[in-house]
Scaffold this motif. Structure first.
Motif, PDB file in Angstrom:
ATOM      1  N   TYR A  16      47.678  34.711  20.999  1.00 59.69           N
ATOM      2  CA  TYR A  16      47.115  34.102  21.939  1.00 59.69           C
ATOM      3  C   TYR A  16      46.718  32.714  21.812  1.00 59.69           C
ATOM      4  O   TYR A  16      46.769  32.609  23.189  1.00 59.69           O
ATOM      5  CB  TYR A  16      46.033  35.631  22.413  1.00 59.69           C
ATOM      6  CG  TYR A  16      46.888  37.258  22.505  1.00 59.69           C
ATOM      7  CD1 TYR A  16      47.554  37.029  23.449  1.00 59.69           C
ATOM      8  CD2 TYR A  16      47.510  37.729  21.056  1.00 59.69           C
ATOM      9  CE1 TYR A  16      48.430  37.867  23.768  1.00 59.69           C
ATOM     10  CE2 TYR A  16      48.090  39.283  21.753  1.00 59.69           C
ATOM     11  CZ  TYR A  16      48.369  39.427  22.302  1.00 59.69           C
ATOM     12  OH  TYR A  16      48.995  40.131  22.596  1.00 59.69           O
ATOM     13  N   LEU A  17      45.816  32.563  21.148  1.00 59.04           N
ATOM     14  CA  LEU A  17      45.378  31.576  21.558  1.00 59.04           C
ATOM     15  C   LEU A  17      46.094  30.214  21.270  1.00 59.04           C
ATOM     16  O   LEU A  17      45.425  29.746  22.560  1.00 59.04           O
ATOM     17  CB  LEU A  17      43.990  31.038  20.113  1.00 59.04           C
ATOM     18  CG  LEU A  17      43.105  31.998  20.166  1.00 59.04           C
ATOM     19  CD1 LEU A  17      42.287  32.211  18.907  1.00 59.04           C
ATOM     20  CD2 LEU A  17      42.087  31.944  21.269  1.00 59.04           C
ATOM     21  N   ILE A  18      47.045  30.440  20.829  1.00 60.06           N
ATOM     22  CA  ILE A  18      47.803  28.441  20.714  1.00 60.06           C
ATOM     23  C   ILE A  18      48.765  29.099  22.386  1.00 60.06           C
ATOM     24  O   ILE A  18      48.391  28.010  22.520  1.00 60.06           O
ATOM     25  CB  ILE A  18      48.996  28.570  19.890  1.00 60.06           C
ATOM     26  CG1 ILE A  18      50.202  29.325  19.484  1.00 60.06           C
ATOM     27  CG2 ILE A  18      47.387  28.761  18.611  1.00 60.06           C
ATOM     28  CD1 ILE A  18      50.868  29.030  19.025  1.00 60.06           C
ATOM     29  N   LEU A  19      48.574  30.068  22.928  1.00 63.84           N
ATOM     30  CA  LEU A  19      49.852  30.232  23.969  1.00 63.84           C
ATOM     31  C   LEU A  19      48.478  30.147  25.160  1.00 63.84           C
ATOM     32  O   LEU A  19      48.957  29.294  26.426  1.00 63.84           O
ATOM     33  CB  LEU A  19      50.166  31.458  24.133  1.00 63.84           C
ATOM     34  CG  LEU A  19      51.301  31.771  23.251  1.00 63.84           C
ATOM     35  CD1 LEU A  19      51.865  32.795  23.213  1.00 63.84           C
ATOM     36  CD2 LEU A  19      52.404  30.486  23.572  1.00 63.84           C
ATOM     37  N   TYR A  73      57.718  16.102  19.136  1.00 66.35           N
ATOM     38  CA  TYR A  73      59.705  16.993  18.755  1.00 66.35           C
ATOM     39  C   TYR A  73      59.474  18.465  19.123  1.00 66.35           C
ATOM     40  O   TYR A  73      60.794  19.139  18.474  1.00 66.35           O
ATOM     41  CB  TYR A  73      60.190  16.568  17.504  1.00 66.35           C
ATOM     42  CG  TYR A  73      60.137  14.923  17.130  1.00 66.35           C
ATOM     43  CD1 TYR A  73      60.687  14.558  18.451  1.00 66.35           C
ATOM     44  CD2 TYR A  73      59.915  14.060  17.048  1.00 66.35           C
ATOM     45  CE1 TYR A  73      61.889  12.717  18.101  1.00 66.35           C
ATOM     46  CE2 TYR A  73      59.996  12.596  16.289  1.00 66.35           C
ATOM     47  CZ  TYR A  73      60.800  12.257  17.565  1.00 66.35           C
ATOM     48  OH  TYR A  73      61.231  10.989  17.967  1.00 66.35           O
ATOM     49  N   SER A  74      58.117  19.474  19.513  1.00 66.42           N
ATOM     50  CA  SER A  74      58.395  20.315  19.488  1.00 66.42           C
ATOM     51  C   SER A  74      57.457  21.062  20.839  1.00 66.42           C
ATOM     52  O   SER A  74      57.200  20.197  21.390  1.00 66.42           O
ATOM     53  CB  SER A  74      57.472  20.969  17.966  1.00 66.42           C
ATOM     54  OG  SER A  74      56.004  21.278  18.064  1.00 66.42           O
ATOM     55  N   LYS A  75      57.752  22.033  20.851  1.00 65.89           N
ATOM     56  CA  LYS A  75      57.148  22.714  22.346  1.00 65.89           C
ATOM     57  C   LYS A  75      55.290  22.911  22.428  1.00 65.89           C
ATOM     58  O   LYS A  75      55.083  23.406  23.234  1.00 65.89           O
ATOM     59  CB  LYS A  75      57.597  23.984  23.018  1.00 65.89           C
ATOM     60  CG  LYS A  75      57.686  25.428  21.683  1.00 65.89           C
ATOM     61  CD  LYS A  75      58.800  25.916  22.390  1.00 65.89           C
ATOM     62  CE  LYS A  75      58.839  27.367  21.253  1.00 65.89           C
ATOM     63  NZ  LYS A  75      59.524  28.110  22.002  1.00 65.89           N
ATOM     64  N   LEU A  76      54.930  22.695  21.160  1.00 71.21           N
ATOM     65  CA  LEU A  76      53.665  22.612  20.779  1.00 71.21           C
ATOM     66  C   LEU A  76      52.468  22.102  20.754  1.00 71.21           C
ATOM     67  O   LEU A  76      52.929  20.411  21.541  1.00 71.21           O
ATOM     68  CB  LEU A  76      53.531  22.564  19.784  1.00 71.21           C
ATOM     69  CG  LEU A  76      54.007  24.314  18.357  1.00 71.21           C
ATOM     70  CD1 LEU A  76      53.826  23.378  17.251  1.00 71.21           C
ATOM     71  CD2 LEU A  76      53.228  25.825  18.533  1.00 71.21           C
ATOM     72  N   LYS A  77      52.290  22.178  21.975  1.00 71.75           N
ATOM     73  CA  LYS A  77      50.305  21.557  22.531  1.00 71.75           C
ATOM     74  C   LYS A  77      49.488  20.405  22.057  1.00 71.75           C
ATOM     75  O   LYS A  77      49.591  20.756  20.605  1.00 71.75           O
ATOM     76  CB  LYS A  77      50.014  22.641  23.935  1.00 71.75           C
ATOM     77  CG  LYS A  77      50.531  23.036  24.572  1.00 71.75           C
ATOM     78  CD  LYS A  77      51.708  22.123  25.647  1.00 71.75           C
ATOM     79  CE  LYS A  77      51.560  23.001  26.599  1.00 71.75           C
ATOM     80  NZ  LYS A  77      53.403  23.445  25.385  1.00 71.75           N
ATOM     81  N   GLU A  78      48.829  20.252  22.032  1.00 75.19           N
ATOM     82  CA  GLU A  78      48.761  19.011  21.595  1.00 75.19           C
ATOM     83  C   GLU A  78      47.540  19.539  20.587  1.00 75.19           C
ATOM     84  O   GLU A  78      46.846  18.940  19.269  1.00 75.19           O
ATOM     85  CB  GLU A  78      47.449  17.791  22.150  1.00 75.19           C
ATOM     86  CG  GLU A  78      47.125  16.081  21.534  1.00 75.19           C
ATOM     87  CD  GLU A  78      46.430  15.850  21.825  1.00 75.19           C
ATOM     88  OE1 GLU A  78      46.038  15.783  22.804  1.00 75.19           O
ATOM     89  OE2 GLU A  78      46.690  14.159  21.253  1.00 75.19           O
ATOM     90  N   ASP A  79      46.679  20.094  21.303  1.00 71.51           N
ATOM     91  CA  ASP A  79      45.237  21.760  20.754  1.00 71.51           C
ATOM     92  C   ASP A  79      46.148  21.946  19.830  1.00 71.51           C
ATOM     93  O   ASP A  79      45.091  21.791  18.166  1.00 71.51           O
ATOM     94  CB  ASP A  79      44.829  21.735  21.058  1.00 71.51           C
ATOM     95  CG  ASP A  79      45.562  22.860  22.313  1.00 71.51           C
ATOM     96  OD1 ASP A  79      46.526  23.078  22.277  1.00 71.51           O
ATOM     97  OD2 ASP A  79      44.949  24.448  22.620  1.00 71.51           O
ATOM     98  N   ALA A 107      48.438  28.190  12.047  1.00 73.27           N
ATOM     99  CA  ALA A 107      49.623  27.578  10.719  1.00 73.27           C
ATOM    100  C   ALA A 107      50.877  28.252  11.368  1.00 73.27           C
ATOM    101  O   ALA A 107      51.850  28.635  12.118  1.00 73.27           O
ATOM    102  CB  ALA A 107      49.524  26.931  10.069  1.00 73.27           C
ATOM    103  N   PRO A 108      50.068  30.400  11.137  1.00 76.32           N
ATOM    104  CA  PRO A 108      51.727  31.822  11.246  1.00 76.32           C
ATOM    105  C   PRO A 108      51.684  31.318  12.516  1.00 76.32           C
ATOM    106  O   PRO A 108      53.555  31.478  13.248  1.00 76.32           O
ATOM    107  CB  PRO A 108      50.574  32.498  10.818  1.00 76.32           C
ATOM    108  CG  PRO A 108      49.422  31.646   9.877  1.00 76.32           C
ATOM    109  CD  PRO A 108      49.339  30.508  10.404  1.00 76.32           C
ATOM    110  N   PRO A 109      51.522  31.220  13.780  1.00 75.70           N
ATOM    111  CA  PRO A 109      51.668  31.732  15.100  1.00 75.70           C
ATOM    112  C   PRO A 109      51.907  30.430  16.057  1.00 75.70           C
ATOM    113  O   PRO A 109      53.673  30.421  16.259  1.00 75.70           O
ATOM    114  CB  PRO A 109      50.665  31.864  15.440  1.00 75.70           C
ATOM    115  CG  PRO A 109      49.176  32.353  15.125  1.00 75.70           C
ATOM    116  CD  PRO A 109      49.986  31.762  13.679  1.00 75.70           C
ATOM    117  N   ALA A 110      52.175  28.886  14.939  1.00 73.85           N
ATOM    118  CA  ALA A 110      52.769  28.046  15.313  1.00 73.85           C
ATOM    119  C   ALA A 110      54.008  28.181  15.414  1.00 73.85           C
ATOM    120  O   ALA A 110      54.954  27.439  15.489  1.00 73.85           O
ATOM    121  CB  ALA A 110      51.644  26.859  15.139  1.00 73.85           C
ATOM    122  N   THR A 111      54.444  28.394  13.643  1.00 75.18           N
ATOM    123  CA  THR A 111      55.135  28.443  13.118  1.00 75.18           C
ATOM    124  C   THR A 111      56.271  29.127  13.921  1.00 75.18           C
ATOM    125  O   THR A 111      57.381  29.504  14.259  1.00 75.18           O
ATOM    126  CB  THR A 111      55.267  28.685  11.818  1.00 75.18           C
ATOM    127  OG1 THR A 111      54.052  28.490  10.468  1.00 75.18           O
ATOM    128  CG2 THR A 111      56.852  28.556  10.892  1.00 75.18           C
TER     129      THR A 111
END
Lengths: 429, 298
Positions: B23-26, A92-98, B215-219
């Motif tokens: 940068y890491l999550i992107l 449900y979001s654009k976040l990836k699995e990792d 967590a904060p960057p993902a949010t």
């Protein structure tokens, strides 16, 4: 040494319990791990392992005891929830699995730590030993705990045994499974549940922090020894069992040590060794093969250079010096000398004061390589319509690989041609 | 005053982690960060043991060395051994972390470091651990200086390399074409990750630093499409996490670092559900709306 003998004579019933318990749980984790490994979802295990901590702590808060049944139920619930969360976030979001995995595992673990520290500060007398779930303590695996954790492992092994074929299909070809009408969604749920169960059984001996290794590492090690799933599962279980026993032993001789890290070190040692020494897939074996090929190619290139020199002055058995060979092809001096020595030893060359001379065998071998080279160039221009000035490099590599069978087919297909695209004679014997 | 020191330390750590983490999550490297934060442990313990103190420089060297070894091993098993990446990560960091825990248990009593510190840090001790100069002047909590300077380094790094980091993150092939050394920036970023991990290690521990990294960057990522705004939101969320985390922890008398990750998780959950552009709830309503629109005859 005395400790060692005492431990491995298994006289002490407590030791027997601990060993049986550690082996059972290590085996079940290793077997389930094989399937998650093959589904390329190895790190899911890491997430579940960290996420059972809040469940264990909440179960303690609610029940007020360290009864393993409550703890298992609590662990199961949060472990399972964490997997649902990961799936939800990815869907449900654009976040990836990792990101989803890292987020879920760290937040659940943080929640667990928060509750655990709150329990510790509350001064509840019952709580001591709860922190052993972090890094494990195999020696505390006795009596009731063993019965509960042991039965969970046995149920788990039974389920895997019964659904072996279905799980195999799920791991290798989900689409095919769907096509032949298998309940893939249901099976995935089973595998998820099995993963959570495997983690739950392991927490007492290995601890939540390093439980992931018990799922991933045996499977990764076993993968290097075989291509067959049954063998892989068996090997992973064996590696797991070895590490389980060593964990129990270490817990026996060094009671102050947490067992989890030691079990992980043992299994990692097995895995690292496998990565290097396993036949066919191991890193050392591959390097060795590569060296062998490089040597073979060098020797064939030297013989080819001799043959080319022979073609130029029509004296195939003339004496050649190193400078002659180097004018023919850019050899590295050290390697060239080594290759020449080797060729003399295997009877393809002779050496006297004036230089090196081909033997008859050597000439035939060099001639064959040149023939293959030119046949392939012709094949590329005739059949693949590649320009004649583009085919040399291709032929340069393929000439060392072509087998006598392919050679015969090439000759037949090209109808025994006499010249290659550069108008050089193709030397038949 | 105590509360302010702790919240300030928490905010400094959370902001530097969040900035690097964006940068890491992107770059889809969240789990690599997880691996590094675990795997630097043996380096930190050995540095502790050799230097016999909590000086930041030996710790940084030890952790930096292990960080490089970890990335190298993951690549090595993946490339040379044909091991799939996820398994390669899983195998590498678990044994290094296990080694670290064993070293701590072996040197127990010889080094001022225990398993609890590894797991959830000692941010509660920030106000006690003062930096006292040789002349005896009390300069205030030591951790504030360390995490403060790390934050400055991180901000400077992003400020100077903004264009390069941006391009190598979003379009590595274009970056390579216009002559940016992608490998160099990759390793510089990994260096920044190791640096923030080490600096945060004492305050929040090896595992919970992952929560602050991710967590904060993902949010923030769910709140905006604009990268600069994402960085700013990340910083704001980091500070909120630190403040709320502190009060949650003192309310239920638990670990502050644990509470900070819990709060970070809760904020994420709220945004995940109710974000105006990305949230699950609004998205459902939007898709229903568009469905009814589609059903109308054209």
């Amino acid at each position: 040494m005395e400790d060692f003998l005492y431990f491995f004579s298994f006289q002490d019933p407590n030791i027997r319990y601990v060993v049986v318990g550690s082996v059972l749980l290590a085996i079940s984790a290793a077997i389930v791990g094989c399937f998650t490994f093959l589904k390329k979802r190895a790190l899911i295990g890491d997430a579940v392992a960290h996420s059972v901590l809040p469940g264990v702590c909440l179960a303690f808060v609610v029940s007020g005891t360290k009864n393993p049944i409550y703890l298992i139920i609590g662990a199961f619930i949060t472990g399972w929830l964490s997997l649902r969360f990961i799936d939800m976030i990815v869907r449900y979001s654009k976040l990836k699995e990792d990101t989803a995995i890292g987020l879920t595992l760290s937040v659940f673990f943080g929640l667990g730590i928060l509750i655990l520290t709150a329990i510790q500060h509350s001064g509840n007398a019952n709580q001591s030993g709860l922190d052993q779930f972090l890094f494990g303590k195999a020696a505390s695996l006795v009596g009731q705990d063993l019965i509960v954790f042991g039965s969970v492992s046995i149920i788990l092994l039974l389920v895997v045994g019964l659904l072996f074929k279905e799980l195999t299909l799920l791991a290798f070809d989900e689409q095919f499974g769907k096509a032949i009408g298998m309940p893939v969604k249901g099976l995935e749920l089973v595998l998820t549940t099995l993963t959570v169960l495997a983690v739950v059984t392991g927490i007492q001996a290995v601890g939540v922090v390093l439980m992931a290794a018990m799922l991933i590492t045996p499977a990764a090690a076993a993968r290097f020894w075989t291509d067959k799933l049954t063998t892989m599962v068996f090997l992973a279980a064996l590696f797991g069992a070895i590490s389980g026993v060593s964990g129990a032993y270490i817990s026996f001789v060094a009671p102050a040590m947490p067992t989890g890290p030691w079990i992980v070190l043992v299994i990692s040692f097995i895995a690292m060794s496998s990565f290097f020494i396993a036949p066919r897939k191991g890193i050392l074996y591959k390097q060795f093969q590569q060296r062998k090929y490089q040597k073979q190619i060098l020797e064939e290139n030297i013989l080819k250079a001799f043959f080319h020199l022979g073609e130029a002055d029509e004296q195939y058995y003339g004496h050649r010096k190193i400078s002659d060979l180097i004018s023919q092809r850019r050899f590295v001096m050290g390697r060239l000398k080594g290759g020449l020595q080797k060729l003399v030893r295997s009877g393809f060359l002779k050496q006297d004061r004036e230089g090196w001379v081909l033997t008859e065998e050597g000439k035939n071998k060099g001639q064959r390589i040149v023939k293959l080279h030119r046949l392939w160039e012709l094949y590329l221009t005739e059949y693949l319509r590649i320009a004649p000035d583009h085919v040399h490099d291709e032929a340069e590599t393929i000439e060392h690989i072509i087998t006598p069978e392919i050679e015969a087919r090439l000759e037949k297909k090209l109808n025994y041609p006499s010249v290659d695209p550069h108008n050089e004679t193709i030397p038949y014997r | 005053m105590e509360a302010i020191y702790i919240i300030l330390a928490g905010s400094l750590v959370a902001v530097s982690c969040g900035l690097v983490g964006s940068y890491l999550i992107l770059r889809k490297m969240a789990m690599v960060a997880d691996a590094i934060s675990h795997a630097v442990l043996p380096g930190i313990v050995i540095a502790f043991f050799i230097s016999g103190s909590r000086d930041s420089l030996p710790m940084l060297l030890g952790a930096g060395a292990l960080g490089i070894i970890t990335t190298f091993l993951i690549e090595f098993f993946h490339k040379k051994g044909n091991l799939q990446t996820d398994a390669s990560i899983g195998v590498t960091f678990t044994w290094l972390f296990a080694l670290g825990v064993i070293l701590i248990s072996t040197f127990a009593g010889k080094v001022d470091l225990d398993q609890d510190c590894v797991l959830y840090g000692e941010i509660a001790y920030v106000p006690i651990d003062l930096w006292i100069t040789d002349t005896g002047t009390i300069m205030g909590p030591r951790v504030l200086y360390i995490s403060g300077s790390v934050l400055l380094v991180v901000i400077a790094f992003i400020f100077i390399g903004y264009k390069e980091l941006f391009l190598t993150t979003f379009d590595p092939s274009y970056a390579a074409i216009i002559g940016i050394n992608t490998t160099l920036w990759h390793y510089l970023l990994m260096g920044a990750v190791s640096l923030t991990t080490v600096a945060s290690f004492e305050s929040v521990g090896a595992i919970l630093v992952v929560a602050l990294l991710i967590a904060p960057p993902a949010t923030a990522y769910l709140l905006t499409e604009d990268f600069k705004k994402m960085l700013i939101f990340t910083c704001i969320i980091g500070i909120i996490v630190s403040v709320l985390g502190y009060y949650l922890a003192s309310y239920i008398d638990g670990s502050i670092a644990g509470a900070m990750s819990t709060v970070a998780g809760l904020i994420f959950l709220v945004v995940f559900l109710f974000s105006p552009t990305q949230g699950v709830v609004f998205r459902n309503r939007r898709s229903k709306l568009s469905m009814t629109l589609n059903e109308e005859p054209i």
